[in-house]
Design a protein around this motif. Structure first.
Motif, PDB file in Angstrom:
ATOM      1  N   SER A  74       0.842  -1.195   0.000  1.00 52.12           N
ATOM      2  CA  SER A  74       0.000   0.000   0.000  1.00 52.12           C
ATOM      3  C   SER A  74       0.874   1.241   0.000  1.00 52.12           C
ATOM      4  O   SER A  74       2.012   1.207   0.458  1.00 52.12           O
ATOM      5  CB  SER A  74      -0.884   0.055   1.256  1.00 52.12           C
ATOM      6  N   PHE A  86       0.227   5.323   1.147  1.00 49.71           N
ATOM      7  CA  PHE A  86      -0.712   6.263   1.759  1.00 49.71           C
ATOM      8  C   PHE A  86      -0.167   7.681   1.706  1.00 49.71           C
ATOM      9  O   PHE A  86       1.033   7.894   1.549  1.00 49.71           O
ATOM     10  CB  PHE A  86      -0.974   5.877   3.221  1.00 49.71           C
ATOM     11  N   PRO A 125      -5.615   8.298   1.668  1.00 47.33           N
ATOM     12  CA  PRO A 125      -5.193   7.942   0.307  1.00 47.33           C
ATOM     13  C   PRO A 125      -4.066   8.853  -0.182  1.00 47.33           C
ATOM     14  O   PRO A 125      -4.048  10.042   0.113  1.00 47.33           O
ATOM     15  CB  PRO A 125      -6.455   8.158  -0.534  1.00 47.33           C
TER      16      PRO A 125
END
Length: 85
Positions: free
Chosen positions: A57, A59, A66
Protein backbone atom coordinates in the motif's frame (compact mmCIF):
# COMPACT_ATOMS: atom_id res chain seq x y z
CA UNK A 1 15.15 26.78 12.27
CA UNK A 2 16.76 27.56 8.95
CA UNK A 3 16.07 25.64 5.76
CA UNK A 4 18.57 26.23 2.98
CA UNK A 5 17.73 26.01 -0.70
CA UNK A 6 18.09 22.67 -2.44
CA UNK A 7 21.46 21.92 -4.00
CA UNK A 8 22.14 20.31 -7.40
CA UNK A 9 21.77 16.83 -5.86
CA UNK A 10 18.27 17.76 -4.61
CA UNK A 11 19.47 17.75 -1.00
CA UNK A 12 18.44 20.29 1.55
CA UNK A 13 19.98 21.28 4.88
CA UNK A 14 17.81 21.94 7.88
CA UNK A 15 19.51 23.48 10.87
CA UNK A 16 18.59 25.12 14.10
CA UNK A 17 19.12 25.17 17.83
CA UNK A 18 17.42 23.65 20.81
CA UNK A 19 17.76 24.44 24.49
CA UNK A 20 18.48 21.85 27.15
CA UNK A 21 17.79 22.58 30.80
CA UNK A 22 19.59 20.20 33.14
CA UNK A 23 18.54 19.14 36.66
CA UNK A 24 20.23 22.20 38.20
CA UNK A 25 18.34 24.57 35.92
CA UNK A 26 21.42 25.40 33.83
CA UNK A 27 20.62 26.15 30.21
CA UNK A 28 22.70 24.80 27.35
CA UNK A 29 22.00 25.58 23.69
CA UNK A 30 22.76 22.85 21.14
CA UNK A 31 23.07 23.32 17.39
CA UNK A 32 21.84 20.67 14.94
CA UNK A 33 22.23 20.27 11.21
CA UNK A 34 20.51 17.60 9.11
CA UNK A 35 20.90 17.00 5.40
CA UNK A 36 17.98 15.27 3.74
CA UNK A 37 16.52 14.60 0.35
CA UNK A 38 12.87 14.25 -0.54
CA UNK A 39 11.83 11.23 -2.56
CA UNK A 40 8.86 10.95 -4.83
CA UNK A 41 6.36 8.10 -4.87
CA UNK A 42 7.65 6.35 -7.99
CA UNK A 43 11.24 6.72 -6.80
CA UNK A 44 10.34 5.17 -3.44
CA UNK A 45 8.56 2.27 -5.15
CA UNK A 46 11.59 1.60 -7.37
CA UNK A 47 13.99 1.71 -4.41
CA UNK A 48 11.87 -0.66 -2.33
CA UNK A 49 11.33 -3.08 -5.21
CA UNK A 50 15.03 -2.95 -6.05
CA UNK A 51 15.80 -3.91 -2.44
CA UNK A 52 13.52 -6.95 -2.68
CA UNK A 53 10.27 -5.59 -1.27
CA UNK A 54 6.75 -5.90 -2.61
CA UNK A 55 4.61 -2.78 -2.19
CA UNK A 56 1.35 -3.55 -0.40
CA UNK A 57 0.00 0.00 0.00
CA UNK A 58 0.94 3.63 -0.42
CA UNK A 59 -0.71 6.26 1.76
CA UNK A 60 -0.69 10.04 1.88
CA UNK A 61 0.07 10.19 5.62
CA UNK A 62 0.72 8.02 8.65
CA UNK A 63 -3.01 7.73 9.41
CA UNK A 64 -3.76 5.87 6.16
CA UNK A 65 -5.23 8.67 4.04
CA UNK A 66 -5.19 7.94 0.31
CA UNK A 67 -2.06 9.07 -1.52
CA UNK A 68 -2.42 11.83 -4.10
CA UNK A 69 0.10 14.02 -5.91
CA UNK A 70 -0.81 16.76 -3.42
CA UNK A 71 -0.10 14.69 -0.29
CA UNK A 72 2.58 16.20 1.92
CA UNK A 73 3.80 12.79 3.10
CA UNK A 74 4.23 9.34 1.62
CA UNK A 75 3.89 6.21 3.72
CA UNK A 76 4.83 2.90 2.12
CA UNK A 77 3.69 -0.46 3.43
CA UNK A 78 5.92 -3.14 1.94
CA UNK A 79 6.78 -6.76 2.57
CA UNK A 80 10.18 -8.37 2.02
CA UNK A 81 9.92 -10.96 -0.74
CA UNK A 82 11.32 -14.31 0.35
CA UNK A 83 13.87 -15.95 -1.89
CA UNK A 84 12.36 -18.79 -3.91
CA UNK A 85 15.11 -21.23 -2.94
Amino acid sequence: MVRRTMDASQRQVLEGWYDIVDATGALRREHYSKTFRYIYKDEGVLMLEGAGFEIESVFGNHAGAPWSPFAQKITFVARKIRDAA
